[in-house]
Write a protein that holds these residues in place. Sequence first.
Motif, PDB file in Angstrom:
ATOM      1  N   TRP A  17       0.827  -1.211   0.000  1.00  0.00           N
ATOM      2  CA  TRP A  17       0.000   0.000   0.000  1.00  0.00           C
ATOM      3  C   TRP A  17       0.859   1.258   0.000  1.00  0.00           C
ATOM      4  O   TRP A  17       0.384   2.340  -0.264  1.00  0.00           O
ATOM      5  N   ASP A  18       2.113   1.103   0.331  1.00  0.00           N
ATOM      6  CA  ASP A  18       2.972   2.276   0.499  1.00  0.00           C
ATOM      7  C   ASP A  18       4.260   2.109  -0.287  1.00  0.00           C
ATOM      8  O   ASP A  18       5.342   2.345   0.213  1.00  0.00           O
ATOM      9  N   ASP A  19       4.153   1.658  -1.534  1.00  0.00           N
ATOM     10  CA  ASP A  19       5.331   1.367  -2.338  1.00  0.00           C
ATOM     11  C   ASP A  19       5.712   2.522  -3.262  1.00  0.00           C
ATOM     12  O   ASP A  19       6.332   2.343  -4.285  1.00  0.00           O
ATOM     13  N   LYS A  20       5.330   3.723  -2.911  1.00  0.00           N
ATOM     14  CA  LYS A  20       5.683   4.865  -3.749  1.00  0.00           C
ATOM     15  C   LYS A  20       6.734   5.712  -3.027  1.00  0.00           C
ATOM     16  O   LYS A  20       6.923   5.596  -1.824  1.00  0.00           O
ATOM     17  N   LEU A  21       7.397   6.552  -3.792  1.00  0.00           N
ATOM     18  CA  LEU A  21       8.403   7.438  -3.215  1.00  0.00           C
ATOM     19  C   LEU A  21       7.746   8.364  -2.208  1.00  0.00           C
ATOM     20  O   LEU A  21       6.770   9.035  -2.510  1.00  0.00           O
ATOM     21  N   VAL A  22       8.272   8.365  -1.001  1.00  0.00           N
ATOM     22  CA  VAL A  22       7.727   9.218   0.046  1.00  0.00           C
ATOM     23  C   VAL A  22       8.531  10.498   0.157  1.00  0.00           C
ATOM     24  O   VAL A  22       7.991  11.573   0.297  1.00  0.00           O
ATOM     25  N   PHE A  23       9.848  10.375   0.067  1.00  0.00           N
ATOM     26  CA  PHE A  23      10.697  11.543   0.268  1.00  0.00           C
ATOM     27  C   PHE A  23      12.029  11.332  -0.422  1.00  0.00           C
ATOM     28  O   PHE A  23      12.543  10.229  -0.456  1.00  0.00           O
ATOM     29  N   ALA A  24      12.568  12.396  -0.962  1.00  0.00           N
ATOM     30  CA  ALA A  24      13.924  12.365  -1.521  1.00  0.00           C
ATOM     31  C   ALA A  24      14.651  13.613  -1.048  1.00  0.00           C
ATOM     32  O   ALA A  24      14.044  14.664  -0.876  1.00  0.00           O
ATOM     33  N   THR A  25      15.947  13.474  -0.816  1.00  0.00           N
ATOM     34  CA  THR A  25      16.750  14.630  -0.425  1.00  0.00           C
ATOM     35  C   THR A  25      17.962  14.737  -1.325  1.00  0.00           C
ATOM     36  O   THR A  25      18.472  13.724  -1.801  1.00  0.00           O
ATOM     37  N   LYS A  26      18.381  15.938  -1.576  1.00  0.00           N
ATOM     38  CA  LYS A  26      19.593  16.176  -2.348  1.00  0.00           C
ATOM     39  C   LYS A  26      20.700  16.725  -1.452  1.00  0.00           C
ATOM     40  O   LYS A  26      21.790  16.954  -1.897  1.00  0.00           O
TER      41      LYS A  26
END
Length: 102
Positions: A17-26
Amino acid sequence: MFELIDSKIERRGSSQWDDKLVFATKNIFVEPSAGPGWRSRRSGVQVRFSIPAGGRGDTTIVQEFGPKDYGALAKAMVLSDDRAALKAFATAIALLADEKEV
């Protein structure tokens, strides 16, 4: 401390149910682990970044690579992009040679 400019950290859920990108940092930084006044008494390299915490604020994560892992990292880099990896290795060796001549 050096900023990694072509890298990112992604956090994903582990359930179907939660297999999507939640957060990304650079905002990713790398620095030596050892040296006078440094955080670790061990030699190696630390990669440091922050991600939003579950509540308020941020969680800082530090990944430390010890010298025995440098070969594995180098192999992965060369297999990914041998020209870029070898150029980076050559630049690092040249900087070290310049420092030793001073």
